[in-house]
Motif scaffolding. Structure first.
Motif, PDB file in Angstrom:
ATOM      1  N   GLU A  84     -39.988  44.340  61.082  1.00 47.86           N
ATOM      2  CA  GLU A  84     -39.234  45.572  61.321  1.00 47.86           C
ATOM      3  C   GLU A  84     -38.326  45.904  60.134  1.00 47.86           C
ATOM      4  O   GLU A  84     -38.227  47.067  59.728  1.00 47.86           O
ATOM      5  CB  GLU A  84     -38.415  45.458  62.606  1.00 47.86           C
ATOM      6  CG  GLU A  84     -39.253  45.442  63.863  1.00 47.86           C
ATOM      7  CD  GLU A  84     -38.443  45.157  65.113  1.00 47.86           C
ATOM      8  OE1 GLU A  84     -37.190  45.207  65.066  1.00 47.86           O
ATOM      9  OE2 GLU A  84     -39.066  44.865  66.146  1.00 47.86           O
ATOM     10  N   THR A 115     -38.808  45.055  57.040  1.00 45.71           N
ATOM     11  CA  THR A 115     -39.688  45.488  55.951  1.00 45.71           C
ATOM     12  C   THR A 115     -40.102  46.937  56.141  1.00 45.71           C
ATOM     13  O   THR A 115     -40.070  47.744  55.198  1.00 45.71           O
ATOM     14  CB  THR A 115     -40.932  44.577  55.877  1.00 45.71           C
ATOM     15  OG1 THR A 115     -40.507  43.237  55.684  1.00 45.71           O
ATOM     16  CG2 THR A 115     -41.864  44.999  54.763  1.00 45.71           C
ATOM     17  N   GLN A 116     -40.480  47.293  57.353  1.00 47.32           N
ATOM     18  CA  GLN A 116     -40.882  48.670  57.645  1.00 47.32           C
ATOM     19  C   GLN A 116     -39.739  49.646  57.392  1.00 47.32           C
ATOM     20  O   GLN A 116     -39.955  50.730  56.835  1.00 47.32           O
ATOM     21  CB  GLN A 116     -41.390  48.791  59.080  1.00 47.32           C
ATOM     22  CG  GLN A 116     -42.729  48.123  59.290  1.00 47.32           C
ATOM     23  CD  GLN A 116     -43.182  48.150  60.733  1.00 47.32           C
ATOM     24  OE1 GLN A 116     -42.473  48.628  61.621  1.00 47.32           O
ATOM     25  NE2 GLN A 116     -44.373  47.636  60.996  1.00 47.32           N
ATOM     26  N   ARG A 117     -38.528  49.253  57.789  1.00 40.59           N
ATOM     27  CA  ARG A 117     -37.372  50.119  57.554  1.00 40.59           C
ATOM     28  C   ARG A 117     -37.131  50.316  56.064  1.00 40.59           C
ATOM     29  O   ARG A 117     -36.861  51.427  55.609  1.00 40.59           O
ATOM     30  CB  ARG A 117     -36.129  49.549  58.225  1.00 40.59           C
ATOM     31  CG  ARG A 117     -36.152  49.701  59.744  1.00 40.59           C
ATOM     32  CD  ARG A 117     -35.002  49.028  60.440  1.00 40.59           C
ATOM     33  NE  ARG A 117     -33.705  49.449  59.970  1.00 40.59           N
ATOM     34  CZ  ARG A 117     -32.573  48.804  60.229  1.00 40.59           C
ATOM     35  NH1 ARG A 117     -32.600  47.701  60.963  1.00 40.59           N
ATOM     36  NH2 ARG A 117     -31.432  49.244  59.762  1.00 40.59           N
ATOM     37  N   GLU A 171     -39.356  50.035  53.655  1.00 41.48           N
ATOM     38  CA  GLU A 171     -40.460  50.800  53.084  1.00 41.48           C
ATOM     39  C   GLU A 171     -40.377  52.281  53.429  1.00 41.48           C
ATOM     40  O   GLU A 171     -40.910  53.111  52.701  1.00 41.48           O
ATOM     41  CB  GLU A 171     -41.800  50.230  53.551  1.00 41.48           C
ATOM     42  CG  GLU A 171     -42.135  48.900  52.925  1.00 41.48           C
ATOM     43  CD  GLU A 171     -43.413  48.280  53.478  1.00 41.48           C
ATOM     44  OE1 GLU A 171     -43.905  48.738  54.529  1.00 41.48           O
ATOM     45  OE2 GLU A 171     -43.900  47.320  52.853  1.00 41.48           O
ATOM     46  N   SER A 172     -39.710  52.609  54.526  1.00 40.48           N
ATOM     47  CA  SER A 172     -39.603  54.008  54.935  1.00 40.48           C
ATOM     48  C   SER A 172     -38.581  54.772  54.106  1.00 40.48           C
ATOM     49  O   SER A 172     -38.504  55.985  54.173  1.00 40.48           O
ATOM     50  CB  SER A 172     -39.256  54.106  56.429  1.00 40.48           C
ATOM     51  OG  SER A 172     -37.925  53.679  56.650  1.00 40.48           O
ATOM     52  N   GLY A 173     -37.799  54.035  53.323  1.00 36.53           N
ATOM     53  CA  GLY A 173     -36.829  54.686  52.451  1.00 36.53           C
ATOM     54  C   GLY A 173     -35.420  54.612  53.024  1.00 36.53           C
ATOM     55  O   GLY A 173     -35.137  55.213  54.051  1.00 36.53           O
ATOM     56  N   VAL A 174     -34.593  53.854  52.377  1.00 40.80           N
ATOM     57  CA  VAL A 174     -33.193  53.728  52.775  1.00 40.80           C
ATOM     58  C   VAL A 174     -32.338  53.809  51.513  1.00 40.80           C
ATOM     59  O   VAL A 174     -32.840  53.679  50.396  1.00 40.80           O
ATOM     60  CB  VAL A 174     -32.925  52.391  53.514  1.00 40.80           C
ATOM     61  CG1 VAL A 174     -33.631  52.349  54.852  1.00 40.80           C
ATOM     62  CG2 VAL A 174     -33.308  51.200  52.667  1.00 40.80           C
TER      63      VAL A 174
END
Length: 64
Positions: free
Chosen positions: A12, A14-16, A18-21
């Motif tokens: 989770e 990693t996904q966050r 990768e989604s751009g922060v």
């Protein structure tokens, strides 16, 4: 928390990331990931020790 839950949490994170922060949020997520990874590694070492002990016990039984 068991190792499967920790691995899911890592996924989770990693996904966050990768989604751009933001850089600041990315750093916080990375720190969390490193902490969780260390916990997983420690737990795996514990499992390895238990498995080695079980194997040694079985070897002793088979040698009798």
């Amino acid at each position: 928390m068991d190792i499967e839950q920790k691995l899911n949490e890592l996924n989770e994170l990693t996904q966050r990331m990768e989604s751009g922060v933001s850089l600041e949020d990315g750093l916080k997520l990375f720190e969390q990931g490193v902490r969780i990874t260390k916990e997983c590694m420690a737990q795996l070492q514990e499992y390895k020790g238990k498995l080695n002990q079980i194997k040694a016990d079985m070897d002793t039984l088979l040698d009798e």
